[in-house]
Design an enzyme around this catalytic site. Structure first.
Site, short mmCIF file in Angstrom:
data_model
loop_
_atom_site.label_atom_id
_atom_site.label_comp_id
_atom_site.label_asym_id
_atom_site.label_seq_id
_atom_site.Cartn_x
_atom_site.Cartn_y
_atom_site.Cartn_z
CG ASP A 186 -1.69 1.20 1.30
OD1 ASP A 186 -2.78 1.34 0.34
OD2 ASP A 186 -1.55 2.01 2.12
CD GLU A 270 -3.80 0.85 -2.56
OE1 GLU A 270 -5.22 1.02 -2.29
OE2 GLU A 270 -3.16 1.72 -2.32
CG ASP A 349 -0.62 3.87 5.32
OD1 ASP A 349 -1.95 3.98 4.73
OD2 ASP A 349 0.18 4.46 5.50
#
Length: 397
Positions: A186, A270, A349
């Protein structure tokens, strides 16, 4: 295809000839684009014919190698193709209608118009401009590649001088040791990234650290008289500083991606729409400075080179969902700790990274509910799945 870049060392008059070559390539590209605008529906072969016509019509354009003129026309048709592909994909916002170039900084040759010396330490341009021989400076060694493997030679003008890129038609494959580890990543602004095991990589913030120097150099440019040699020198110093920052950012992205790929067999990250995110003017500078796009590109490339599985997942609800019980826990950007009713207390996170890993495993076809069984195993190891499950296990305490 790999690209090796070296610096060109020559005399000042040779650099001026390189500038003329670059301006000519820009002229050919713009003329080809104008021909397409006036005659929409033309093909690349038609633009090639226009290049031959330009060479006869303009004597200085005929000095540029014929394949270099074709490569400039290809740049125009590639811009057209990108525009149509964006329209067909219904890409939001501007579709990128082809524009005329004003500040081109490169000229590209194919397989003719240049020649390497026997020791591959010098490059000679043999077209009508007669730029002469340049010494190649750099750590890259061209002796490993045959001359017929070099498909393109691209001359680039930068603030710190002139460089040349050799596009070599070889497939890069690196050997690696299986680790049996899966990781979810992340990316963020407070930290460059947080992985699913809780490891954090600090954000270097190269642009922020150089802002004081950049502002000082920008003030020097503003104080100089327009058109003066002192202003050109000040602009060059400012350009060199910007180039240093961009190279630092790129070097960090490559080295960080390499560490991630070599230390894991499965990587999930992501698929962020950075183009839309930078529309937030309060965060645009920090997002651009983080180089998320470069990092993702190098993850994908190095994953292929080292034979690792790298997947991108949709970022929706990765921060909101609980990685332990999958319950949605809504939180604002200012909330940095994930607290769920199931008892899970994690850094925001870290929780997102665990969700990213779980989504990546599902996307890759790995069944988390079937213990000891997996449909994907890049290294043929039976214990890879159990190690992946361990990385997504419930937190203790």
């Amino acid at each position: 295809m790999i690209v090796l870049e070296l610096k060109l060392k020559g005399k000042p008059q040779q650099y001026r000839i390189l500038d003329e070559m670059i301006r000519t390539a820009q002229f050919v590209r713009n003329k080809a684009l104008r021909y397409w605008i006036d005659n929409q529906g033309v093909k690349l072969s038609d633009l090639y014919k226009q290049c031959a016509i330009m060479a006869k019509e303009f004597e200085w354009a005929g000095k540029l190698n014929s394949m270099a003129r074709q490569a400039s026309a290809e740049r125009a048709i590639f811009a057209v193709q990108r525009f149509f592909s964006n329209c067909q994909a219904l890409k939001p916002g501007k579709k990128g209608y082809p524009q005329f170039k004003k500040h081109t900084r490169s000229v590209e040759y194919k397989t003719s118009g240049w020649k390497l010396s026997a020791d591959k330490r010098c490059l000679t341009f043999t077209d009508g401009f007669a730029a002469g021989t340049f010494k190649l400076v750099g750590s890259r060694d061209l002796h490993f590649y045959a001359p017929d493997e070099i498909k393109r030679v691209r001359v680039i003008r930068r603030a710190d001088g002139y460089g040349v890129q050799f596009c070599i038609n070889v497939e890069r494959i690196e050997a690696s040791i299986p680790t049996g580890k899966a990781v979810g990543i992340d990316v963020g602004l407070n930290h460059f990234y947080t992985d699913s095991s809780g490891e954090i990589v600090p954000n270097p913030r190269y642009l922020r650290k150089s802002e004081k120097s950049l502002k000082r150099l920008q003030r020097r440019v503003s104080r100089k008289k327009k058109g003066s040699s002192n202003r050109k020198k000040a602009i060059n110093k400012l350009g060199r500083k910007h180039l240093q920052v961009s190279r630092q950012r790129k070097d960090f992205a490559i080295k960080t991606a390499l560490c991630v790929v070599k230390s894991s067999d499965f990587v999930a990250y992501e698929d962020l729409q950075v183009r839309n995110m930078v529309k937030n003017h309060k965060l645009a500078k920090s997002i651009s400075d983080a180089a998320w796009v470069q990092f993702a590109q190098w993850l994908q490339y190095l994953g292929k080179v080292y034979g690792k599985t790298v997947v991108s997942v949709a970022p929706q609800y990765t921060s909101q969902n609980c990685s332990t019980c999958s319950k949605t826990v809504k939180k604002s950007l200012s909330t940095k700790t994930h607290i769920c009713s199931c008892g899970a207390v994690l850094d925001r996170d870290h929780n997102a990274a665990r969700n990213i890993l779980a989504k990546g495993l599902r996307q890759a076809g790995i069944n988390l509910n079937t213990v000891g069984h997996t449909e994907i195993n890049a290294w043929g190891q039976s214990d890879l799945y159990s190690l992946m499950v361990t990385s997504t296990s419930k937190p203790t305490g």
